[in-house]
Design a protein around this motif. Structure first.
Motif, short mmCIF file in Angstrom:
data_model
loop_
_atom_site.label_atom_id
_atom_site.label_comp_id
_atom_site.label_asym_id
_atom_site.label_seq_id
_atom_site.Cartn_x
_atom_site.Cartn_y
_atom_site.Cartn_z
N TRP A 151 31.79 68.97 -23.75
CA TRP A 151 32.36 68.72 -22.42
C TRP A 151 32.14 67.22 -22.17
CZ3 TRP A 151 29.42 73.10 -19.31
CH2 TRP A 151 29.84 74.35 -19.79
N PRO A 152 33.18 66.40 -22.24
CA PRO A 152 32.95 64.97 -22.03
C PRO A 152 32.16 64.71 -20.74
CG PRO A 152 35.16 65.34 -22.84
CD PRO A 152 34.58 66.70 -22.58
N HIS A 153 31.27 63.73 -20.84
CA HIS A 153 30.39 63.44 -19.70
C HIS A 153 31.17 63.08 -18.45
CE1 HIS A 153 27.66 62.12 -23.18
NE2 HIS A 153 27.18 63.26 -22.74
N LYS A 184 17.41 64.77 -24.38
CA LYS A 184 17.58 63.40 -24.89
C LYS A 184 16.21 62.78 -25.15
CE LYS A 184 22.01 62.19 -23.00
NZ LYS A 184 22.95 61.09 -23.03
N ASN A 220 18.17 63.56 -30.45
CA ASN A 220 18.50 64.36 -29.28
C ASN A 220 18.73 65.80 -29.74
OD1 ASN A 220 18.56 61.95 -27.88
ND2 ASN A 220 20.80 61.83 -27.83
N ARG A 253 23.96 59.08 -37.24
CA ARG A 253 23.15 60.16 -36.64
C ARG A 253 22.80 61.23 -37.66
NH1 ARG A 253 23.66 61.03 -30.32
NH2 ARG A 253 23.65 58.83 -29.76
N GLN A 291 38.87 65.48 -30.01
CA GLN A 291 37.52 64.97 -29.69
C GLN A 291 36.96 64.17 -30.86
OE1 GLN A 291 34.88 67.90 -27.97
NE2 GLN A 291 36.10 67.97 -26.09
N GLN A 293 31.16 50.34 -31.09
CA GLN A 293 29.89 49.88 -31.67
C GLN A 293 30.20 49.07 -32.93
OE1 GLN A 293 27.31 53.32 -32.23
NE2 GLN A 293 27.83 54.10 -30.22
N TYR A 332 20.96 69.46 -28.66
CA TYR A 332 22.06 69.97 -27.83
C TYR A 332 22.18 71.49 -28.04
CZ TYR A 332 23.32 65.02 -28.32
OH TYR A 332 23.29 63.65 -28.35
N HIS A 350 21.18 69.56 -22.89
CA HIS A 350 21.00 68.33 -23.69
C HIS A 350 19.54 67.89 -23.54
CE1 HIS A 350 25.47 67.20 -23.50
NE2 HIS A 350 25.36 68.19 -22.63
N HIS A 388 35.08 67.64 -36.19
CA HIS A 388 34.31 66.91 -35.17
C HIS A 388 32.83 66.83 -35.59
CE1 HIS A 388 33.32 66.56 -30.56
NE2 HIS A 388 33.10 65.43 -31.21
N PHE A 401 35.68 60.31 -30.59
CA PHE A 401 34.44 59.78 -31.18
C PHE A 401 34.75 58.56 -32.05
CE2 PHE A 401 31.27 59.86 -34.66
CZ PHE A 401 30.15 59.57 -33.89
P1 NDP Z 1 30.80 59.17 -23.65
O1 NDP Z 1 31.92 58.27 -24.01
O2 NDP Z 1 30.42 59.35 -22.23
O3 NDP Z 1 29.51 58.77 -24.48
C1 NDP Z 1 29.52 58.88 -25.88
C2 NDP Z 1 28.35 59.68 -26.32
O4 NDP Z 1 28.38 59.71 -27.72
C3 NDP Z 1 27.02 59.01 -25.97
O5 NDP Z 1 26.59 59.40 -24.71
C4 NDP Z 1 26.13 59.54 -27.06
O6 NDP Z 1 25.63 60.81 -26.72
C5 NDP Z 1 27.06 59.78 -28.22
N1 NDP Z 1 26.96 58.77 -29.26
C6 NDP Z 1 26.90 57.45 -29.14
N2 NDP Z 1 26.85 56.88 -30.36
C7 NDP Z 1 26.88 57.87 -31.25
C8 NDP Z 1 26.86 57.91 -32.66
N3 NDP Z 1 26.82 56.81 -33.41
N4 NDP Z 1 26.92 59.09 -33.25
C9 NDP Z 1 26.98 60.22 -32.53
N5 NDP Z 1 27.01 60.23 -31.18
C10 NDP Z 1 26.98 59.06 -30.56
O7 NDP Z 1 31.03 60.57 -24.31
P2 NDP Z 1 32.07 61.68 -23.95
O8 NDP Z 1 31.30 62.75 -23.32
O9 NDP Z 1 33.26 61.13 -23.26
O10 NDP Z 1 32.51 62.14 -25.41
C11 NDP Z 1 33.09 61.24 -26.36
C12 NDP Z 1 32.65 61.63 -27.71
O11 NDP Z 1 31.24 61.39 -27.78
C13 NDP Z 1 32.80 63.13 -28.00
O12 NDP Z 1 34.05 63.44 -28.53
C14 NDP Z 1 31.70 63.38 -28.97
O13 NDP Z 1 32.15 63.15 -30.29
C15 NDP Z 1 30.63 62.35 -28.63
N6 NDP Z 1 29.48 62.96 -27.95
C16 NDP Z 1 29.65 63.61 -26.75
C17 NDP Z 1 28.62 64.32 -26.21
C18 NDP Z 1 28.82 65.17 -25.01
O14 NDP Z 1 28.09 66.14 -24.82
N7 NDP Z 1 29.77 64.86 -24.14
C19 NDP Z 1 27.29 64.32 -26.82
C20 NDP Z 1 27.19 63.53 -28.03
C21 NDP Z 1 28.27 62.92 -28.58
P3 NDP Z 1 24.12 61.06 -26.32
O15 NDP Z 1 23.97 60.29 -25.05
O16 NDP Z 1 24.03 62.51 -26.16
O17 NDP Z 1 23.31 60.49 -27.43
#
Ligand code: NDP
Length: 498
Positions: A286-288, A220, A196, A186, A432, A444, A198, A218, A177, A436
């Protein structure tokens, strides 16, 4: 203000800092040197001692002073005073670094960024030692030196070595992951203002009544999260290797203060017990949608260091440096870091590193059983007893009164949740990473191809002996990903199709 009079280090005024003493008839260029020339000897001897041990990881860094302000009340979760009261402000010191390369290396290399923050509070210092990705490569701390060596230089060639890197990761697949995040764009941030940060770890927020929540932090970027392409990062590493350092310094100097919003995710111990993911596993987020982000405060960098060595190189941060109202969870990596970080500081800076101005707490400190040692500068507690329970001097100690019956109950669950877990890799470790790959990168335009290209550019430099295991590892996320990486490595230079 009048110009200072130049002196030797002990204060003796000295006329000339530029000429060594000679035993001669007055000629400035003829004659033998003298051992009595204290200035010459101090000048040469001190120069040889200008360097202190370099951090074995996180050696290359940039830093700034700043301020943390509470914007939302979370007093129902924690008694920590720096988090209590909207508008409350605390002074901070930050240090943002790459991890693997040594001091002086280019700022834009593909790497995790370490993101350390010291908050000077009325209850002592609160350190956060975070990363710019939310997960880590391992969850058993005994692998920490191995992980880092595999990202550094080969023991024989002294060259960074892609074969070592992929050998380690394909044989320790719990890191998949974190690898996915590192090889997205990133892994090459545009600047440190655009990352950001974490906690990755789960912490506890506690109350004096013994209740607690598990939390993740977090920070941001309010500048937005922005990145470089692999090609841009490579070009800058050659053309402008100190790019991130200069960018932060210039932004602060011009009054363009970067800032971050602090959010937390919080869950009750009962929620943790039934949660799908082990909350002590640092390879999982922890998914948002499961645990929403709650805003807490704002961090602003507002002052450059007056002197990099004094303020940033000597700064020491540790996850063990905590205030009442915050506590560690049973995350094994967090537990191990609480030893490793202060130990590194003792080695680098000496046993009294907490007394250095950049590390010194702003609140009163009375720690009379930690004394003596090299370079103590705090008065060393004078004649106060250096042993506990002295009847000769009454010392008032704070005795927190806590009802911890709830915590004890939870310790039983905690033990079961941590035991024998860390090194087993199962299909759960790929879920996870798949979220991603499919959900985040898939949404994207072009970002799946970017990741495949970034992996292939690196893996293509490794010896073929590590390729198959690595292709298999990516296939466990999704067969199309494994196939795309295989094809991209085979056809380096051709456009990637996913
Ligand atoms: P969401 O689907 O709610 O959102 C995806 C998150 O991924 C975004 O909020 C952003 O985090 C981050 N992200 C977006 N683009 C990229 C990128 N190109 N490279 C790295 N990170 C990116 O997320 P979920 O919580 O449902 O989790 C889905 C996946 O997102 C996870 O498996 C994990 O890989 C990744 N992620 C999750 C985070 C979390 O704490 N839940 C934090 C970061 C990544 P941010 O807003 O923090 O920039």
């Amino acid at each position: 203000m009048s110009a200072p009079v130049y002196t030797l280090a002990e204060g003796c005024p000295y006329a000339d800092a530029t000429t060594a003493q000679r035993f001669s008839d007055g000629s400035p260029i003829k004659g033998l040197m003298l051992l009595q020339d204290t200035q010459l000897i101090e000048t040469l001897a001190h120069f040889s001692r200008e360097r202190i041990p370099e951090r074995v990881v996180h050696a290359s860094a940039v830093g700034a002073w700043g301020e943390f302000e509470v914007t939302h009340d979370i007093s129902h979760l924690t008694s920590a005073k720096f988090l209590t009261g909207i508008g409350k402000k605390s002074k901070t010191l930050s240090r943002i670094s790459t991890v693997g390369p040594g001091a002086g290396s280019p700022n834009t290399v593909r790497d995790v960024r370490g993101w350390a923050l010291k908050i000077f509070t009325e209850e002592g210092n609160q350190d956060f030692v975070f990363n710019d990705i939310p997960v880590f490569f391992i969850r058993d701390p005994i692998k920490f030196p191995s992980l880092n060596r595999s990202h550094k230089r080969h023991p024989a060639t002294n060259v960074t070595d892609a074969t070592m890197f992929w050998d380690f990761h394909s044989q320790n697949q719990e890191g998949i992951h974190a690898l996915m995040l590192l090889f997205s764009d990133r892994g090459t941030p545009k600047s440190v203002r655009h990352v950001n940060a974490y906690s990755g770890h789960t912490y506890k927020m506690t109350k004096p009544d013994g209740s607690f929540h598990y939390v993740k932090f977090h920070f941001k970027s309010n500048q937005g999260n922005d990145t470089l392409t692999d090609a841009e990062a490579t070009r800058l590493a050659g053309e402008d290797p100190d790019n991130h350092t200069a960018d932060l310094y210039d932004a602060i100097e011009s009054g363009n203060f970067p800032s971050w919003t602090l959010y937390i995710q919080a869950m009750t111990p009962q929620q943790a017990e039934t949660y799908r993911w082990n909350v002590f596993d640092m390879t999982k987020v922890w998914p948002h949608s499961d645990v929403p982000l709650q805003p807490v405060g704002k961090l602003t960098f507002n002052k450059n260091p007056d002197n990099y060595f004094a303020d940033i190189e000597q700064a020491a941060f540790s996850p063990s440096t905590m205030v009442p109202g915050l506590a560690p969870s049973a995350d094994p990596i967090l537990q191990a870091r609480q030893f490793a970080y202060p130990d590194a500081a003792r080695y680098r800076l000496g046993a009294n590193y907490q007394q250095l101005p950049c590390n010194r707490a702003l609140c009163p400190v009375y720690s009379p059983y930690q004394r003596d040692g090299a370079s103590t500068i705090n008065g060393n507690y004078g004649a106060d007893p250096n042993y506990v329970r002295s009847a000769l001097k009454a010392v008032a100690f704070r005795q927190p009164v806590a009802d911890d019956s709830g915590k004890k109950h939870h310790d039983v669950w905690t033990m079961g949740c941590v035991a024998d877990y860390a090194s087993q890799v199962t299909d759960e470790d790929f879920v996870q990473a798949r979220m991603f790959w499919e959900g985040v990168l898939g949404a994207q335009e072009g970002q799946k191809e970017v990741l495949v290209g970034n992996v292939a550019a690196h893996l293509g430099r490794a010896k073929p002996v590590v390729w198959e295991a690595t292709f298999d590892m990516f296939s466990r996320i999704a067969p199309d990903l494994g196939k795309a990486v295989r094809n991209a490595v085979a056809g380096q230079g051709q456009k990637t199709q996913v």
